[in-house]
Structure formats: C-alpha cells, structure tokens
Design a protein around this motif. Structure first.
Motif, PDB file in Angstrom:
ATOM      1  N   ALA A   1     -33.423 -24.215  46.709  1.00 15.42           N
ATOM      2  CA  ALA A   1     -32.562 -23.412  47.578  1.00 15.42           C
ATOM      3  C   ALA A   1     -31.462 -24.280  48.188  1.00 15.42           C
ATOM      4  O   ALA A   1     -30.387 -23.793  48.514  1.00 15.42           O
ATOM      5  N   ASP A   2     -31.714 -25.568  48.318  1.00 13.43           N
ATOM      6  CA  ASP A   2     -30.718 -26.454  48.934  1.00 13.43           C
ATOM      7  C   ASP A   2     -29.807 -27.135  47.915  1.00 13.43           C
ATOM      8  O   ASP A   2     -28.954 -27.929  48.279  1.00 13.43           O
ATOM      9  N   CYS A   3     -30.029 -26.889  46.640  1.00 13.37           N
ATOM     10  CA  CYS A   3     -29.226 -27.563  45.612  1.00 13.37           C
ATOM     11  C   CYS A   3     -27.930 -26.804  45.387  1.00 13.37           C
ATOM     12  O   CYS A   3     -27.930 -25.586  45.265  1.00 13.37           O
ATOM     13  N   VAL A   4     -26.817 -27.545  45.364  1.00 17.44           N
ATOM     14  CA  VAL A   4     -25.520 -26.906  45.122  1.00 17.44           C
ATOM     15  C   VAL A   4     -24.992 -27.225  43.724  1.00 17.44           C
ATOM     16  O   VAL A   4     -23.817 -27.001  43.429  1.00 17.44           O
ATOM     17  N   GLU A   5     -25.862 -27.756  42.864  1.00 13.71           N
ATOM     18  CA  GLU A   5     -25.474 -28.017  41.467  1.00 13.71           C
ATOM     19  C   GLU A   5     -24.283 -28.952  41.348  1.00 13.71           C
ATOM     20  O   GLU A   5     -23.378 -28.701  40.557  1.00 13.71           O
ATOM     21  N   CYS A   6     -24.293 -30.023  42.134  1.00 17.49           N
ATOM     22  CA  CYS A   6     -23.158 -30.945  42.039  1.00 17.49           C
ATOM     23  C   CYS A   6     -23.408 -32.043  41.018  1.00 17.49           C
ATOM     24  O   CYS A   6     -22.476 -32.642  40.504  1.00 17.49           O
ATOM     25  N   GLY A   7     -24.671 -32.347  40.767  1.00 18.86           N
ATOM     26  CA  GLY A   7     -24.985 -33.418  39.818  1.00 18.86           C
ATOM     27  C   GLY A   7     -24.928 -34.818  40.409  1.00 18.86           C
ATOM     28  O   GLY A   7     -25.031 -35.810  39.677  1.00 18.86           O
ATOM     29  N   ALA A   8     -24.772 -34.925  41.721  1.00 19.45           N
ATOM     30  CA  ALA A   8     -24.711 -36.258  42.341  1.00 19.45           C
ATOM     31  C   ALA A   8     -25.985 -37.046  42.064  1.00 19.45           C
ATOM     32  O   ALA A   8     -25.950 -38.251  41.774  1.00 19.45           O
ATOM     33  N   CYS A   9     -27.129 -36.369  42.136  1.00 20.50           N
ATOM     34  CA  CYS A   9     -28.414 -37.067  41.979  1.00 20.50           C
ATOM     35  C   CYS A   9     -28.544 -37.686  40.595  1.00 20.50           C
ATOM     36  O   CYS A   9     -29.005 -38.818  40.451  1.00 20.50           O
ATOM     37  N   THR A  10     -28.088 -36.968  39.575  1.00 18.91           N
ATOM     38  CA  THR A  10     -28.258 -37.489  38.220  1.00 18.91           C
ATOM     39  C   THR A  10     -27.250 -38.596  37.942  1.00 18.91           C
ATOM     40  O   THR A  10     -27.534 -39.536  37.216  1.00 18.91           O
TER      41      THR A  10
ATOM     42  N   CYS B   1     -28.580 -32.361  34.104  1.00 19.27           N
ATOM     43  CA  CYS B   1     -29.518 -31.278  33.776  1.00 19.27           C
ATOM     44  C   CYS B   1     -29.569 -30.213  34.865  1.00 19.27           C
ATOM     45  O   CYS B   1     -30.205 -29.181  34.692  1.00 19.27           O
ATOM     46  N   LEU B   2     -28.921 -30.484  36.016  1.00 16.43           N
ATOM     47  CA  LEU B   2     -28.912 -29.468  37.067  1.00 16.43           C
ATOM     48  C   LEU B   2     -27.848 -28.400  36.812  1.00 16.43           C
ATOM     49  O   LEU B   2     -27.913 -27.302  37.348  1.00 16.43           O
ATOM     50  N   LEU B   3     -26.858 -28.730  35.991  1.00 19.96           N
ATOM     51  CA  LEU B   3     -25.727 -27.819  35.802  1.00 19.96           C
ATOM     52  C   LEU B   3     -26.108 -26.630  34.916  1.00 19.96           C
ATOM     53  O   LEU B   3     -26.862 -26.779  33.954  1.00 19.96           O
TER      54      LEU B   3
ATOM     55  N   ARG C   1     -34.373 -25.696  36.608  1.00 13.61           N
ATOM     56  CA  ARG C   1     -33.648 -26.918  36.226  1.00 13.61           C
ATOM     57  C   ARG C   1     -33.998 -28.068  37.169  1.00 13.61           C
ATOM     58  O   ARG C   1     -34.211 -29.207  36.743  1.00 13.61           O
ATOM     59  N   LEU C   2     -34.069 -27.761  38.472  1.00 20.88           N
ATOM     60  CA  LEU C   2     -34.474 -28.810  39.417  1.00 20.88           C
ATOM     61  C   LEU C   2     -35.898 -29.267  39.099  1.00 20.88           C
ATOM     62  O   LEU C   2     -36.207 -30.466  39.079  1.00 20.88           O
ATOM     63  N   ALA C   3     -36.754 -28.304  38.816  1.00 26.50           N
ATOM     64  CA  ALA C   3     -38.137 -28.640  38.463  1.00 26.50           C
ATOM     65  C   ALA C   3     -38.162 -29.520  37.217  1.00 26.50           C
ATOM     66  O   ALA C   3     -38.880 -30.522  37.166  1.00 26.50           O
TER      67      ALA C   3
ATOM     68  N   ALA D   1     -27.589 -39.388  48.130  1.00 23.93           N
ATOM     69  CA  ALA D   1     -26.410 -38.742  47.545  1.00 23.93           C
ATOM     70  C   ALA D   1     -26.404 -37.229  47.711  1.00 23.93           C
ATOM     71  O   ALA D   1     -25.349 -36.618  47.729  1.00 23.93           O
ATOM     72  N   CYS D   2     -27.553 -36.613  47.817  1.00 25.32           N
ATOM     73  CA  CYS D   2     -27.635 -35.146  47.738  1.00 25.32           C
ATOM     74  C   CYS D   2     -27.002 -34.479  48.958  1.00 25.32           C
ATOM     75  O   CYS D   2     -27.450 -34.668  50.083  1.00 25.32           O
ATOM     76  N   PRO D   3     -25.958 -33.669  48.771  1.00 23.80           N
ATOM     77  CA  PRO D   3     -25.352 -32.971  49.911  1.00 23.80           C
ATOM     78  C   PRO D   3     -26.274 -31.897  50.478  1.00 23.80           C
ATOM     79  O   PRO D   3     -26.089 -31.441  51.605  1.00 23.80           O
ATOM     80  N   GLY D   4     -27.267 -31.500  49.700  1.00 22.12           N
ATOM     81  CA  GLY D   4     -28.216 -30.499  50.188  1.00 22.12           C
ATOM     82  C   GLY D   4     -29.417 -31.147  50.859  1.00 22.12           C
ATOM     83  O   GLY D   4     -30.373 -30.464  51.222  1.00 22.12           O
ATOM     84  N   ALA D   5     -29.366 -32.463  51.037  1.00 22.76           N
ATOM     85  CA  ALA D   5     -30.437 -33.216  51.691  1.00 22.76           C
ATOM     86  C   ALA D   5     -31.799 -33.016  51.028  1.00 22.76           C
ATOM     87  O   ALA D   5     -32.831 -32.986  51.687  1.00 22.76           O
ATOM     88  N   ILE D   6     -31.797 -32.862  49.699  1.00 23.77           N
ATOM     89  CA  ILE D   6     -33.071 -32.772  48.991  1.00 23.77           C
ATOM     90  C   ILE D   6     -33.641 -34.181  48.891  1.00 23.77           C
ATOM     91  O   ILE D   6     -32.954 -35.118  48.487  1.00 23.77           O
ATOM     92  N   ASP D   7     -34.878 -34.339  49.324  1.00 24.14           N
ATOM     93  CA  ASP D   7     -35.528 -35.653  49.336  1.00 24.14           C
ATOM     94  C   ASP D   7     -36.652 -35.613  48.299  1.00 24.14           C
ATOM     95  O   ASP D   7     -37.651 -34.907  48.476  1.00 24.14           O
TER      96      ASP D   7
HETATM   97  S1  SF4 Z   1     -27.550 -34.054  44.389  1.00 24.82           S
HETATM   98 FE1  SF4 Z   1     -28.699 -32.394  45.394  1.00 24.82          FE
HETATM   99  S2  SF4 Z   1     -27.248 -30.631  45.382  1.00 24.82           S
HETATM  100 FE2  SF4 Z   1     -26.441 -32.125  43.885  1.00 24.82          FE
HETATM  101  S3  SF4 Z   1     -27.351 -31.440  41.909  1.00 24.82           S
HETATM  102 FE3  SF4 Z   1     -28.752 -33.025  42.750  1.00 24.82          FE
HETATM  103  S4  SF4 Z   1     -30.298 -31.870  43.883  1.00 24.82           S
HETATM  104 FE4  SF4 Z   1     -28.566 -30.428  43.512  1.00 24.82          FE
END
Ligand code: SF4
Ligand SMILES: Cc1cc2nc3c(=O)[nH]c(=O)nc-3n(C[C@H](O)[C@H](O)[C@H](O)COP(=O)(O)OP(=O)(O)OC[C@H]3O[C@@H](n4cnc5c(N)ncnc54)[C@H](O)[C@@H]3O)c2cc1C
Ligand code: FES
Lengths: 345, 272
Positions: free
Chosen positions: A235-244, A274-276, A299-301, A329-335
C-alpha cells in the motif's frame, strides 16, 4: 595474511600513489558518503570511518545502461574490456552482494563477458565498518560488519584512531601493498578485534526490534505472493523502483535495440525494476491476461520472496545482504526488515 | 550465437515466408552457422533495429540449417516480422532453455495438446518423435483452433494421421459450413482419452487460459502433475537466467523451462 600498520599520512600516500588503475573511494558529503574518484593530489583520507556509501558499487560491474552488442553489416563489434578500477572502502555486505552477482552473471551455461571483464579487472580494497547507518542490518541476514579472507577483497583496511591496519588477502593485494610497512602489533590487532566486536554489538542493538535471524540454510518462511497480507506493505509503494536501483544484488535488466544508421544497430542493456507494472507485460489484447503479476502487491512480494526465499534455492545464498539501502531510498518508507518480521511464519 | 558475446544476434537470412493463417506466418531462416537446438528450446529472434522476442522453432531439430519459426502477429515486433520478405536478414540468439525431455520418452505414450499458435513448438517435438518412433509407444496429437482458417500446418495432418503409432485429432471452437470434423474447445478431445494413463506424458502449449483448462481436464482424466508439461511462455529478455524477468517461484522459465513439469510450479500463484 600478515597485517600491517600504516599511519594516516603513509596510508593516504600509498593510496594516491596506486597506479595502473582509476581509484574510487567514498568521500564524506552533506548527504552521507558517496563513492567518487580519488584524486592523487589529496592528503584527505577517504571516508572509511563513515557509514557505507549511499549507493552501492554494483554499477561499476553492471552499469545502469551500456551498449552490450552491435549488429548489422556495418555495425562493427562492441569493445567490452575496460580499464582497471580500484575500488576503495567496499564493505563486507557489498562483497557478499558481488558473490551473489557472480553466481547470476557467471555461472550456468552462459557467461556474461562484459561483467566478467570488469569484475576480473577490478582491484578491491575493502574496509571494516567503523560506523553504520541506522538502516544497516547485516547481522539479521548472517552478515558481519568486517571483512575476512575469502570474502572477495584483495586488501582489507581497518580504521584505527591514529592510522590504519592493512591486510592483504590475495596475491594481487600483496603486490599492490608492496613497500616496507611495519607489521601490526598485538595491541593493534586486539584493538581491531575490539572495534569489530563493538560494531557487531551496535548493529545487534539497533536491530533489537527484529527477531528474525535469516541464514542461507535457514531463510525465513514467507507467504507466497497471492497472500493478501502483502497488501499491508505494498500500500505504501509508489512504483518508483528506487529500491531495486539502489540494491547491491538487484540485477534485473532489459535489452533494448535501436538503429544507429542503416546497417548498424545497437543493443542496450539497461537496469529494470520488478516493481514496475510494465516489467512482466506480455503481448496480447483484450480478454487476455497480459501480466502474471498485475497487482503491485504480488510484485512487491515477488521481490522480497526472491531475496529471502527463492535465492537460497537458486544460488544457495540469501539475496539480501542487509545493507539497508532500500530502506533509506524508499519514498513510501517501506522497511524490508519490518516486512520480513511482520510476514514471517 | 557469437561465443564471445551471448547478447549479439547472429545473422539469419529469410529464405521463405509461408502464410499459415491470416495472422500467422512461418519464416524459414538460413542461420550463419547451423543452429543446433533441441525440440522445445527457443530462440531470441531479432528484427534489426527494432528488438527481439522469444520464439520456439517449429521445424525439425534434425535440420539445423533451415530453421522454421511460426509467428502470430500480435504487436510491435511481430507486426514488423510479418512485413518481412525472403532475402531479408534477421538475427538469432540461443538456443535457450532445456527443451522437451525427448530422451525420457522411451516406451511412453506421448500426448501432445496444442491450442492455436501453440502447435508451433509442438511441431518440433512431433518431428523429433517421428525420427525415433520405434522407441515410443504411441504419439497422440490433439489440436484445437478457433476456426478452420486458424488451423496451423493443415498440409501435414494426413501424413501424421497416416503414420503408424501416431494419432491426430483436431477440433474447431464453433461449427462452420463445410466442416464435418470435431467441434468444441480442445478439452473436448480429452474426455475419456484413449491412452495408457500411468504410462503417459503430456505436453501442452497454447494461450494461458487453454493451459489452465487442459491441465484441469488431464488431471480429471487421471494424469498426475508430474506427467504434465506446460509451455510457460512468459515475458523474457536475456534468455539466460540473468535479467530476472521470467520467474515462477525459484524457476527461471528461460533456463529451467520454458516447458515446466506442472508438479514443479503448481503451488505457486499466477501460474495461469
Ligand atoms: S523504493 Fe519503495 S516505493 Fe519505490 S518501488 Fe521500491 S518499495 Fe516501491
Ligand atoms: C519461450 C517462448 C516461446 C514463444 N514461442 C512463440 C512462437 O513460436 N510463436 C509465436 O507466435 N509466439 C511465441 N511466443 C510469444 C512471442 O514471443 C510474443 O508474442 C512476442 O514477443 C510479442 O511481441 P510483440 O512485439 O509483437 O508484442 P507487443 O505486445 O508489441 O510487445 C512488445 C514488447 O514490449 C512489451 N510492451 C508492449 N507494449 C508495452 C507497454 N505499453 N508497456 C510496456 N511494455 C510493453 C511487450 O511485453 C513485449 O515484450 C513465445 C514466447 C516465449 C516466452
Ligand atoms: S529471460 Fe532473462 S531471466 Fe529469463
């Protein structure tokens, strides 16, 4: 191997005198430490006493985009080998990430020549962590904040108060260190052990909220990607791909072609994520299922399952090295620590 | 494939274009060097300057100097490929993947189930089996398409049906004037199938929805998940298990497939 002691000025002199390659090292900036070209006229030591750099060094071996092939009657071929890079200040977690990437890129039926050339050409001067980021969590994934022989470094460096302990770990390392440096005293070696133990303690303390202890042989048991509980985090992911992008083991890429001129075409390999939503998109029209993972939740899973569940099965190694960069990096603060803690069965 | 660089396509000249159906063409290619592949292994086919896509050769693995690839027109790359004429040069990488376990089929009843363009990779399997028919017990081919205009390789049905130990049946989804064959989706050909069930291995290729219903039908007929191989033709890029794109659980379909034993993947979500 023998450990040597170098006072600060000698260490900087040795680094700036390294020839036969371009030297990159972490430098302290207002945004934390960044890997930069190490200029040979400096007397400023690299930021080995700071937490790991914000970005991982995977880009040295797997650049964000590169021409991987040329084809067509007038295309010529692409030159793969590059000059030698000397990477200074690489952390234990990154060495582990490269072991993982080596398995992906070099094992199996197909070798990746571009990756191999850069990997074999590089000189690795690692360092023990003397400080860590709040998100560092190597201790949760069977890692440690210091480097030992066999980890993949040519030379390892430990920062002491008044200088450095330098330990060559390969023949290349012995050759590179050269010079006449004095052997470390037993007090200095004890000091190194104290620093290492203290870092481990500090990492355990800062991760005390997390009870999982993942190892290659005992990875966490996570639900598959159809489990609705992943939604709590996606729910907090904005599909930016920063994490990957920032992850030292994420290696997904896509091959794009374009025409340079008549009879000459280029194939570019570029990082993908893979989040996109476009990542799995297949051909097909209306009424056809064109993605096996249409939901962001799955996709997050899939990303986290790949790190913690599939990688141990595929490569005998966890895919997460605990560097904590995706958390920063995650703007959605996913830890990722909280996700694993929350969903582990 | 260039042994120095597995990302570089090797030129392959189009020597013939065969119109199969209004939307499907078969290209015959002459590769620069013989393209040694096993039935079920796939190629990355490059349309120069546009890109590449995965396609499983539909020709005999015993003829590595003339590769046939049967292609459904469905998007940017395949539209472009459908425009191509004999004499033009495309590119090939591969072969990739494991291929069908042809050498494990001795004394088996082989059941081949295809839907639409899904008969293409299966034809390579049929050729491979025809070349060693003395070893297998029997080959049953069940094929379905939407209508007669979409049936692939019509010119070969009589030959297949007339071969000893081979049995060929096809069906179209809806009745059509002039058609006195079977009508109904391909699963209707699987009701009370006449095969030695415990000794049977089934190979299925077709659209996702067809894979799902055929798998269900085969299980109802008493086959086990170990006996069913499904062509998992997902989005792919590298073909070598490196770009990460094509996983089902811990399997990279490009490397561990694309034909997967159903027992290996059945517990993962989103298989179909
Ligand atoms: S960095 Fe966070 S918001 Fe961006 S794709 Fe990864 S999990 Fe989603
Ligand atoms: C192992 C394997 C074997 C196969 N064998 C055959 C075969 O024998 N015969 C056959 O006909 N087909 C086969 N296929 C399917 C075939 O590869 C695809 O139909 C073909 O690649 C479609 O390409 P396209 O450019 O025409 O389609 P498009 O839909 O235009 O897709 C072009 C590419 O870009 C992507 N794309 C398109 N639009 C978007 C968008 N808006 N956003 C993001 N991405 C987009 C697509 O996912 C695709 O990768 C096989 C597939 C696999 C995996
Ligand atoms: S296509 Fe690249 S990993 Fe399968």
């Amino acid at each position: 191997m023998t450990v040597f002691y170098l006072p600060k000025d000698k260490f900087v002199g040795w680094l700036s005198g390294l020839n036969g390659g371009t030297v990159f090292a972490p430098a302290a900036t207002a945004l934390g430490s960044w890997v930069r070209r190490f200029e040979s006229d400096t007397d400023e030591p690299p930021a080995l006493d700071k937490p790991r750099a914000a970005q991982s060094t995977k880009g040295f071996f797997l650049p964000p985009a590169e021409t991987i092939a040329r084809y067509g009657p007038d295309a010529g071929s692409v030159a793969i080998a590059e000059g030698r890079n000397v990477l200074v200040g690489v952390r234990a977690c990154e060495l582990k990430a490269w072991k993982y990437l080596d398995k992906v890129m070099l094992e199996g039926d197909f070798d990746d020549p571009a990756y191999r050339a850069r990997r074999e050409n590089a000189v690795i001067i690692s360092c023990d962590c003397a400080d860590c980021a709040e998100t560092c969590c190597c201790v949760l994934v069977d890692g440690r904040p210091y480097v030992e022989e066999g980890d993949g470094a040519d030379i390892n460096v430990t920062t002491l108060e008044d200088g450095y302990l330098v330990e060559p770990m390969t023949d290349k390392g012995v050759e590179l260190l050269g010079g006449e440096f004095s052997e470390a005293s037993s007090e200095q070696l004890t000091a190194r052990q104290r620093i290492r133990d203290a870092m481990v303690e500090r990492l355990k303390t800062q991760n005390a909220d997390f009870t999982f202890n993942a190892t290659d042989a005992n990875p966490p048991d996570l639900p598959l990607d159809d489990d609705k509980s992943w939604q709590r985090h996606s729910a907090d992911c904005v599909e930016c791909g920063a994490c990957t992008n920032i992850c030292p083991t994420c290696h997904c890429f896509y091959l794009f072609d374009h025409e340079l001129a008549v009879g000459s075409n280029e194939r570019v390999r570029a990082w993908d994520s893979c989040l996109l939503s476009t990542y799995h998109r297949m051909a097909g029209g209306e009424n056809m299922k064109i993605s096996p993972r249409p939901e962001l939740r799955s996709r997050l899973a899939n990303r986290i399952l790949h790190k913690f569940v599939y990688s141990p099965q595929q490569y005998g190694m966890l895919g997460c090295v605990g560097c904590g960069r995706c958390v920063d990096a995650c703007p959605g603060a996913i830890d990722i620590r909280k996700v694993v803690e929350d969903l582990s069965k | 494939m260039n042994p120095e660089n597995p990302y570089e396509p090797e030129p392959a000249e189009i020597i013939e274009v065969i119109d199969e159906t209004p939307m499907i063409k078969t290209l015959a290619l002459k590769p620069t060097s013989p393209y040694q592949f096993k039935a079920g292994q796939f190629a990355q086919l490059t349309l120069p300057g546009v890109g590449e896509g995965p396609f499983t050769p539909s020709s005999s693995p015993l003829e590595p100097e003339r590769i046939e690839i049967t292609i459904l027109k469905t998007g940017i790359l395949t539209d472009g490929i459908h425009e191509c004429q004999a004499g033009q040069t495309l590119g090939l990488r591969g072969p990739f993947g494991k291929g069908y376990p042809v050498d494990k089929l001795d004394d088996k009843e082989v059941l081949i189930v295809g839907g639409g363009v899904g008969l293409a990779p299966l034809r390579a399997l049929i050729y491979a089996l025809l070349a060693r028919l003395e070893r297998v017990k029997r080959v049953s081919i069940k094929y379905g398409a939407r209508d007669t205009s979409e049936l692939l390789y019509k010119r070969q049905y009589d030959e297949w049906a007339g071969t000893k130990k081979v049995d060929f049946t096809c069906t179209i989804d809806r009745p059509e004037p002039g058609w006195d064959g079977n009508v109904g989706v391909v699963t209707t050909l699987l009701e009370n199938i006449d095969v030695d069930r415990p000794n049977c291995i089934a190979f299925v290729c077709g659209p996702g929805i067809m894979l799902k219903f055929v798998t269900q039908a085969l299980m109802e007929e008493g086959l086990t998940p170990e006996q069913i191989y499904l062509s998992m033709n997902r989005r792919m890029s590298c073909g070598m298990g490196k770009c990460g794109r094509c996983n089902i659980g811990p399997y990279y379909l490009c490397k561990d497939g694309p034909d997967m034993q159903y027992s290996l993947i059945k517990d993962y979500p989103n298989v179909f």
